[in-house]
Design an enzyme around this catalytic site. Structure first.
Site, PDB file in Angstrom:
ATOM      1  N   GLU A   5       5.371   8.931   0.791  1.00  0.00           N
ATOM      2  CA  GLU A   5       6.537   8.673   1.633  1.00  0.00           C
ATOM      3  C   GLU A   5       7.230   7.364   1.286  1.00  0.00           C
ATOM      4  O   GLU A   5       8.431   7.225   1.464  1.00  0.00           O
ATOM      5  CB  GLU A   5       6.102   8.659   3.102  1.00  0.00           C
ATOM      6  CG  GLU A   5       7.253   8.600   4.084  1.00  0.00           C
ATOM      7  CD  GLU A   5       6.787   8.560   5.522  1.00  0.00           C
ATOM      8  OE1 GLU A   5       7.578   8.933   6.400  1.00  0.00           O
ATOM      9  OE2 GLU A   5       5.633   8.151   5.775  1.00  0.00           O
TER      10      GLU A   5
ATOM     11  N   LYS B 223       7.788  -1.521   6.535  1.00  0.00           N
ATOM     12  CA  LYS B 223       7.719  -0.180   5.957  1.00  0.00           C
ATOM     13  C   LYS B 223       8.913   0.037   5.040  1.00  0.00           C
ATOM     14  O   LYS B 223      10.054  -0.223   5.424  1.00  0.00           O
ATOM     15  CB  LYS B 223       7.701   0.867   7.078  1.00  0.00           C
ATOM     16  CG  LYS B 223       7.676   2.306   6.587  1.00  0.00           C
ATOM     17  CD  LYS B 223       7.268   3.276   7.694  1.00  0.00           C
ATOM     18  CE  LYS B 223       8.055   3.103   8.961  1.00  0.00           C
ATOM     19  NZ  LYS B 223       7.671   4.088   9.986  1.00  0.00           N
TER      20      LYS B 223
ATOM     21  N   GLN C  69       0.837  -1.195   0.000  1.00  0.00           N
ATOM     22  CA  GLN C  69       0.000   0.000   0.000  1.00  0.00           C
ATOM     23  C   GLN C  69       0.875   1.250   0.000  1.00  0.00           C
ATOM     24  O   GLN C  69       2.023   1.212   0.453  1.00  0.00           O
ATOM     25  CB  GLN C  69      -0.904   0.030   1.244  1.00  0.00           C
ATOM     26  CG  GLN C  69      -1.844  -1.148   1.366  1.00  0.00           C
ATOM     27  CD  GLN C  69      -2.553  -1.166   2.715  1.00  0.00           C
ATOM     28  OE1 GLN C  69      -2.000  -0.757   3.728  1.00  0.00           O
ATOM     29  NE2 GLN C  69      -3.789  -1.648   2.721  1.00  0.00           N
TER      30      GLN C  69
ATOM     31  N   GLU D 189      -5.054   6.842   8.308  1.00  0.00           N
ATOM     32  CA  GLU D 189      -4.160   7.983   8.445  1.00  0.00           C
ATOM     33  C   GLU D 189      -4.867   9.262   8.007  1.00  0.00           C
ATOM     34  O   GLU D 189      -5.572   9.284   6.996  1.00  0.00           O
ATOM     35  CB  GLU D 189      -2.920   7.754   7.572  1.00  0.00           C
ATOM     36  CG  GLU D 189      -1.710   8.525   7.997  1.00  0.00           C
ATOM     37  CD  GLU D 189      -0.421   7.864   7.488  1.00  0.00           C
ATOM     38  OE1 GLU D 189       0.641   8.190   8.017  1.00  0.00           O
ATOM     39  OE2 GLU D 189      -0.498   7.039   6.561  1.00  0.00           O
TER      40      GLU D 189
ATOM     41  N   LYS E 124       2.414   4.517   1.376  1.00  0.00           N
ATOM     42  CA  LYS E 124       2.663   5.032   2.730  1.00  0.00           C
ATOM     43  C   LYS E 124       2.582   6.553   2.688  1.00  0.00           C
ATOM     44  O   LYS E 124       3.403   7.221   2.073  1.00  0.00           O
ATOM     45  CB  LYS E 124       4.046   4.593   3.227  1.00  0.00           C
ATOM     46  CG  LYS E 124       4.452   5.224   4.557  1.00  0.00           C
ATOM     47  CD  LYS E 124       3.592   4.703   5.689  1.00  0.00           C
ATOM     48  CE  LYS E 124       4.008   5.342   7.020  1.00  0.00           C
ATOM     49  NZ  LYS E 124       3.553   6.744   7.143  1.00  0.00           N
TER      50      LYS E 124
END
Length: 419
Positions: free
Chosen positions: A291, A316, A149, A203, A151
């Protein structure tokens, strides 16, 4: 002195009373903080004399144990206390006395938090990422491929509906967001069509806006109603073992129930077969202004971040930045195996200092460097040199590089030859 602290002493280890709580699945969870004294790598008995007189070559170690009913015990890394405080004063403490004071402080703080947990209005801390720029091989050994996905560099938020029908939107640290009425209004509409027990994990974000601005909007009582809520996961408090791929299917079904939402979005999923595919997606996302990427193990359960627990089912992927900074000092780590291992201290143009971990030195080399490098040798060979540092990002508050690691010096220097 031991009898002045709550708890039990057994097998040379002092443990404070368990602080118990209940998980959302109804199981009992216990947290215990302990103190032991080590001399020459051996745990030795704790005596009352140690509270007034230090023992040569002895250090105190503080650690915690956490376990859920019918689950394995998780033991934290050791926090080592190597000296007392207020030395030379009337209120000076020995190593052991200071360790007990530190442990008692942590015990009381944790007890206060757990007392408050009974009134946290159903908040469950969200799942946290364990791996950074590493994707475990096990992710690709499952029957179902992992998903990737985008970030976003936003503010973590979890949404749920309370018994009175009101929407609760809270942070990673279980702090309620008091504003964000535009998002809460749409959440209330969405919950009319879905299982009211579901938690939506996501988020708060607005594309190409800096994190500092986003955080300011998220924490304001009255905001500009510009933020969006990007939902990347969902969970039920009594079904935390549900695998990630099943949760994603249910999340897709949730968003099919109401497709005219403006401020709430399901994050797009990409299935990948290997690490290279994940890295290509990460590069694509970065070009788009994001990001990086999040990788989710398809069979991973939802593991709430109780006691700052980081789940091994998440990874991540972010780009590492690098820059050169002036080396001005050195120090050592404070806890566990980092104690006695050298760390570099660099300085920003505004004179703010930050600590950097040497990336390519083994722990043995770092121990030897800290032990043998004198201030005179440092000043002669290293002070003022430019050190190349790689880091994840700059702190929006201080400008200090975060997760900083020293790659090497701009001019060729073998630091091990100096000693």
């Amino acid at each position: 002195m031991l009898n002045q602290f709550p708890g039990q002493y057994s097998n040379n280890i002092f443990c404070f009373p368990p602080i118990e709580s209940e998980t959302k699945s109804g199981k009992k969870a216990s947290w215990i903080i302990c103190v032991q004294v080590v001399q020459h790598n051996t745990i030795i008995p704790i005596t009352d004399e140690m509270f007034s007189t230090d023992v040569k070559d002895a250090v105190a170690e503080i650690f915690t144990k956490f376990f859920v009913e019918e689950g394995a015990v998780r033991i934290s890394k050791m926090t080592r206390v190597t000296e007392g405080k207020n030395l030379g004063k009337k209120n000076a403490t020995t190593v052991v006395h200071q360790a007990f004071k530190d442990a008692l402080s942590k015990y009381n703080r944790h007890a206060r938090q757990k007392r408050g947990a009974h009134t946290n209005r159903g908040m469950i801390p969200p799942m946290l990422v364990k791996y950074f720029n590493i994707i475990p091989k096990t992710f690709f050994e499952e029957e179902t491929d992992p998903i990737v996905q985008r970030k976003r560099n936003g503010v973590r938020a979890v949404a749920c509906q309370q018994g009175d029908g009101c929407i609760l939107l809270y942070s990673r640290t279980e702090k309620e967001f008091l504003g964000l009425d535009n998002i809460k209004k749409e959440l209330k509409q969405l919950y009319l069509f879905i299982d009211v027990r579901v938690y939506l994990d996501g988020e708060l974000y607005l594309h190409r806006k800096p994190l500092q601005w986003i955080a300011g909007q998220a924490n304001a009582k009255t905001d500009s109603s510009e933020l969006h809520f990007y939902v990347f996961d969902c969970f039920w408090s009594d079904q935390l073992q549900m695998p990630s791929n099943k949760r994603q299917q249910l999340l897709t079904n949730i968003f099919k129930q109401k497709e005219d939402l403006t401020f709430i979005h399901q994050v797009e999923n990409f299935s990948v077969k290997n690490v290279d595919e994940a890295l290509r997606l990460k590069a694509q996302f970065i070009k788009e202004g994001y990001e990086g990427a999040i990788v989710r193990n398809a069979n991973g359960p939802y593991e709430p971040g109780y006691n700052n627990y980081h789940s091994a089912h998440l990874a991540k992927l972010k780009p590492l930045l690098d820059a050169e900074f002036i080396l001005v000092d050195y120090t050592q780590g404070k806890k566990g195996k980092d104690l006695g291992a050298i760390l570099w201290v660099c300085e920003l143009p505004n004179k703010k200092r930050f600590v950097v971990t040497p990336k390519h030195l083994t722990y043995a080399d770092r121990y030897a460097l800290f032990q043998k490098l004198t201030p005179a040798l440092f000043k002669k060979h290293l002070y003022g040199k430019e050190l190349t540092v790689e880091y994840a990002e700059l702190s929006p508050k201080t400008g200090i590089p975060l997760q900083a690691r020293a790659v090497g010096f701009r001019e060729p220097i073998n630091v091990l030859e100096i000693i």
